[in-house]
Scaffold this motif. Structure first.
Motif, PDB file in Angstrom:
ATOM      1  N   TRP A   1      48.690  42.263  29.030  1.00 43.78           N
ATOM      2  CA  TRP A   1      47.344  42.810  29.236  1.00 43.78           C
ATOM      3  C   TRP A   1      47.072  43.008  30.722  1.00 43.78           C
ATOM      4  O   TRP A   1      46.608  44.070  31.133  1.00 43.78           O
ATOM      5  N   PHE A   2      47.357  41.985  31.524  1.00 49.57           N
ATOM      6  CA  PHE A   2      47.111  42.081  32.952  1.00 49.57           C
ATOM      7  C   PHE A   2      47.904  43.230  33.576  1.00 49.57           C
ATOM      8  O   PHE A   2      47.396  43.983  34.392  1.00 49.57           O
ATOM      9  N   GLY A   3      49.148  43.354  33.185  1.00 52.28           N
ATOM     10  CA  GLY A   3      50.003  44.403  33.738  1.00 52.28           C
ATOM     11  C   GLY A   3      49.542  45.809  33.402  1.00 52.28           C
ATOM     12  O   GLY A   3      49.907  46.767  34.089  1.00 52.28           O
ATOM     13  N   LYS A   4      48.734  45.950  32.377  1.00 52.70           N
ATOM     14  CA  LYS A   4      48.247  47.276  31.974  1.00 52.70           C
ATOM     15  C   LYS A   4      46.887  47.627  32.585  1.00 52.70           C
ATOM     16  O   LYS A   4      46.371  48.715  32.358  1.00 52.70           O
ATOM     17  N   LEU A   5      46.313  46.716  33.373  1.00 48.63           N
ATOM     18  CA  LEU A   5      45.036  47.015  34.011  1.00 48.63           C
ATOM     19  C   LEU A   5      45.228  48.141  35.030  1.00 48.63           C
ATOM     20  O   LEU A   5      46.279  48.238  35.663  1.00 48.63           O
ATOM     21  N   PRO A   6      44.216  48.989  35.200  1.00 50.55           N
ATOM     22  CA  PRO A   6      44.333  50.074  36.185  1.00 50.55           C
ATOM     23  C   PRO A   6      44.580  49.534  37.594  1.00 50.55           C
ATOM     24  O   PRO A   6      44.065  48.477  37.957  1.00 50.55           O
ATOM     25  N   LEU A   7      45.339  50.269  38.355  1.00 50.57           N
ATOM     26  CA  LEU A   7      45.705  49.858  39.708  1.00 50.57           C
ATOM     27  C   LEU A   7      44.485  49.724  40.612  1.00 50.57           C
ATOM     28  O   LEU A   7      43.550  50.516  40.532  1.00 50.57           O
ATOM     29  N   SER A   8      44.509  48.701  41.457  1.00 54.11           N
ATOM     30  CA  SER A   8      43.491  48.459  42.490  1.00 54.11           C
ATOM     31  C   SER A   8      42.058  48.452  41.969  1.00 54.11           C
ATOM     32  O   SER A   8      41.157  48.965  42.616  1.00 54.11           O
ATOM     33  N   THR A   9      41.839  47.850  40.799  1.00 47.18           N
ATOM     34  CA  THR A   9      40.491  47.834  40.222  1.00 47.18           C
ATOM     35  C   THR A   9      39.856  46.448  40.192  1.00 47.18           C
ATOM     36  O   THR A   9      38.658  46.337  39.975  1.00 47.18           O
TER      37      THR A   9
ATOM     38  N   LEU B   1      37.146  22.993  42.480  1.00 44.23           N
ATOM     39  CA  LEU B   1      37.361  21.670  43.059  1.00 44.23           C
ATOM     40  C   LEU B   1      38.106  21.765  44.388  1.00 44.23           C
ATOM     41  O   LEU B   1      37.927  20.931  45.268  1.00 44.23           O
ATOM     42  N   GLN B   2      38.925  22.790  44.522  1.00 49.21           N
ATOM     43  CA  GLN B   2      39.677  22.996  45.765  1.00 49.21           C
ATOM     44  C   GLN B   2      38.928  23.897  46.748  1.00 49.21           C
ATOM     45  O   GLN B   2      39.445  24.188  47.813  1.00 49.21           O
ATOM     46  N   MET B   3      37.735  24.331  46.358  1.00 41.52           N
ATOM     47  CA  MET B   3      36.931  25.237  47.196  1.00 41.52           C
ATOM     48  C   MET B   3      37.767  26.462  47.580  1.00 41.52           C
ATOM     49  O   MET B   3      37.847  26.859  48.743  1.00 41.52           O
ATOM     50  N   THR B   4      38.376  27.076  46.576  1.00 41.57           N
ATOM     51  CA  THR B   4      39.281  28.199  46.766  1.00 41.57           C
ATOM     52  C   THR B   4      38.510  29.508  46.910  1.00 41.57           C
ATOM     53  O   THR B   4      37.526  29.733  46.217  1.00 41.57           O
ATOM     54  N   LEU B   5      38.990  30.382  47.779  1.00 39.48           N
ATOM     55  CA  LEU B   5      38.398  31.704  47.954  1.00 39.48           C
ATOM     56  C   LEU B   5      38.552  32.528  46.681  1.00 39.48           C
ATOM     57  O   LEU B   5      39.545  32.413  45.962  1.00 39.48           O
ATOM     58  N   ASP B   6      37.572  33.381  46.417  1.00 39.14           N
ATOM     59  CA  ASP B   6      37.535  34.167  45.187  1.00 39.14           C
ATOM     60  C   ASP B   6      38.798  34.992  44.967  1.00 39.14           C
ATOM     61  O   ASP B   6      39.345  35.020  43.872  1.00 39.14           O
ATOM     62  N   GLY B   7      39.279  35.655  45.991  1.00 40.89           N
ATOM     63  CA  GLY B   7      40.482  36.473  45.853  1.00 40.89           C
ATOM     64  C   GLY B   7      41.719  35.651  45.536  1.00 40.89           C
ATOM     65  O   GLY B   7      42.592  36.085  44.779  1.00 40.89           O
ATOM     66  N   VAL B   8      41.792  34.461  46.084  1.00 42.06           N
ATOM     67  CA  VAL B   8      42.919  33.564  45.792  1.00 42.06           C
ATOM     68  C   VAL B   8      42.816  33.087  44.340  1.00 42.06           C
ATOM     69  O   VAL B   8      43.829  32.963  43.651  1.00 42.06           O
ATOM     70  N   ILE B   9      41.604  32.858  43.880  1.00 40.27           N
ATOM     71  CA  ILE B   9      41.397  32.473  42.477  1.00 40.27           C
ATOM     72  C   ILE B   9      41.942  33.570  41.567  1.00 40.27           C
ATOM     73  O   ILE B   9      42.598  33.291  40.566  1.00 40.27           O
ATOM     74  N   CYS B  10      41.685  34.816  41.921  1.00 41.10           N
ATOM     75  CA  CYS B  10      42.211  35.942  41.137  1.00 41.10           C
ATOM     76  C   CYS B  10      43.731  35.876  41.025  1.00 41.10           C
ATOM     77  O   CYS B  10      44.297  35.981  39.931  1.00 41.10           O
ATOM     78  N   LYS B  11      44.368  35.722  42.182  1.00 40.54           N
ATOM     79  CA  LYS B  11      45.837  35.702  42.191  1.00 40.54           C
ATOM     80  C   LYS B  11      46.387  34.478  41.453  1.00 40.54           C
ATOM     81  O   LYS B  11      47.380  34.575  40.741  1.00 40.54           O
ATOM     82  N   ALA B  12      45.724  33.350  41.602  1.00 41.70           N
ATOM     83  CA  ALA B  12      46.183  32.133  40.923  1.00 41.70           C
ATOM     84  C   ALA B  12      46.024  32.247  39.420  1.00 41.70           C
ATOM     85  O   ALA B  12      46.821  31.701  38.653  1.00 41.70           O
ATOM     86  N   PHE B  13      44.990  32.960  38.979  1.00 41.28           N
ATOM     87  CA  PHE B  13      44.750  33.099  37.537  1.00 41.28           C
ATOM     88  C   PHE B  13      45.931  33.750  36.837  1.00 41.28           C
ATOM     89  O   PHE B  13      46.287  33.381  35.723  1.00 41.28           O
ATOM     90  N   LEU B  14      46.548  34.691  37.505  1.00 40.28           N
ATOM     91  CA  LEU B  14      47.705  35.374  36.925  1.00 40.28           C
ATOM     92  C   LEU B  14      48.801  34.390  36.540  1.00 40.28           C
ATOM     93  O   LEU B  14      49.504  34.582  35.550  1.00 40.28           O
ATOM     94  N   THR B  15      48.932  33.305  37.271  1.00 40.68           N
ATOM     95  CA  THR B  15      49.981  32.324  36.972  1.00 40.68           C
ATOM     96  C   THR B  15      49.691  31.537  35.703  1.00 40.68           C
ATOM     97  O   THR B  15      50.559  30.821  35.217  1.00 40.68           O
ATOM     98  N   THR B  16      48.475  31.650  35.159  1.00 40.36           N
ATOM     99  CA  THR B  16      48.133  30.921  33.932  1.00 40.36           C
ATOM    100  C   THR B  16      48.303  31.783  32.689  1.00 40.36           C
ATOM    101  O   THR B  16      47.956  31.354  31.591  1.00 40.36           O
ATOM    102  N   LEU B  17      48.803  32.995  32.859  1.00 39.98           N
ATOM    103  CA  LEU B  17      48.955  33.909  31.729  1.00 39.98           C
ATOM    104  C   LEU B  17      50.410  34.019  31.316  1.00 39.98           C
ATOM    105  O   LEU B  17      51.308  33.994  32.162  1.00 39.98           O
ATOM    106  N   LYS B  18      50.625  34.167  30.016  1.00 40.14           N
ATOM    107  CA  LYS B  18      51.976  34.435  29.518  1.00 40.14           C
ATOM    108  C   LYS B  18      51.876  35.318  28.284  1.00 40.14           C
ATOM    109  O   LYS B  18      50.788  35.504  27.731  1.00 40.14           O
ATOM    110  N   GLY B  19      52.991  35.845  27.863  1.00 37.86           N
ATOM    111  CA  GLY B  19      53.034  36.649  26.651  1.00 37.86           C
ATOM    112  C   GLY B  19      52.101  37.848  26.698  1.00 37.86           C
ATOM    113  O   GLY B  19      52.071  38.586  27.681  1.00 37.86           O
ATOM    114  N   VAL B  20      51.330  38.030  25.619  1.00 38.63           N
ATOM    115  CA  VAL B  20      50.452  39.196  25.518  1.00 38.63           C
ATOM    116  C   VAL B  20      49.387  39.206  26.607  1.00 38.63           C
ATOM    117  O   VAL B  20      48.933  40.280  27.024  1.00 38.63           O
TER     118      VAL B  20
END
Length: 138
Positions: free
Chosen positions: A75-83, A52-71
Motif C-alpha cells: 500500500w505504501f509503495g503505491k502512494l503517489p510520489l512526493s505527496t 516519548l522520544q520527542m521525535t520530529l514529525d518527518g522522522v516519525i513518517c520515515k520510521a512508520f514505514l519500518t512498522t509495515l509489512k506485506g500488503v
C-alpha cells in the motif's frame, strides 16, 4: 531492521526525506502491521512510542514505514510520489485504507439473546455460543 534507503521516487516530500535522525533516535520495538490487526491501535501505539522520544514529525513518517509489512508495505509503495508531508496525512491515509478490512465485532449484549434452539443438542448450542462469544467485543 535493516537501513531504509530513501529514493527520489518516494511518497514522502523532499522536506520529509531530508530530515536527519537524531543521534539517540531508536526505532520502536513494535509488531509489524500486515492488515491482520486494528490499524487505529497500531497508529496509536506507534505515536505513543515516537512522542516519548520527542521525535520530529518527518522522522516519525520515515520510521512508520519500518512498522509495515506485506500488503501494508505494498500500500505504501503505491502512494503517489512526493505527496506525504506529515504524519497526520500519512496516518489518515493508512487508517482510511485499512479500517475497511477490519471485521466489526458484535457487542457483548447480543450474547443474552442467544437461546438453545428447539431440538438442538446442548453440545451444538455451546459450540454456537462460543463462536458468537469469540466475535463479541471484550
Amino acid at each position: 531492521m535493516g537501513e531504509v534507503i530513501w529514493r527520489a521516487n518516494s511518497p514522502f516530500t523532499t522536506k520529509v526525506l531530508n530530515l536527519p535522525l537524531l543521534p539517540k533516535f531508536c526505532l520502536p520495538q513494535l509488531e509489524s502491521f500486515d492488515d491482520s490487526r486494528d490499524p487505529l491501535d497500531h497508529i496509536e501505539l506507534f505515536k505513543t512510542l515516537m512522542f516519548l522520544q520527542m521525535t520530529l514529525d518527518g522522522v516519525i513518517c520515515k520510521a512508520f514505514l519500518t512498522t509495515l509489512k506485506g500488503v501494508a508495505r505494498v500500500w505504501f509503495g503505491k502512494l503517489p510520489l512526493s505527496t506525504i508531508a506529515n504524519f497526520k496525512q500519512l496516518s489518515k491515509g493508512f487508517v482510511r485504507h485499512f479500517i475497511g478490512g477490519q471485521r466489526h465485532k458484535k457487542p457483548t449484549g447480543h450474547l443474552l439473546n442467544i437461546r438453545e434452539a428447539k431440538g438442538e443438542l446442548l453440545r451444538q448450542y455451546v459450540t454456537r455460543f462460543n463462536k458468537e462469544l469469540l466475535q463479541a467485543d471484550e
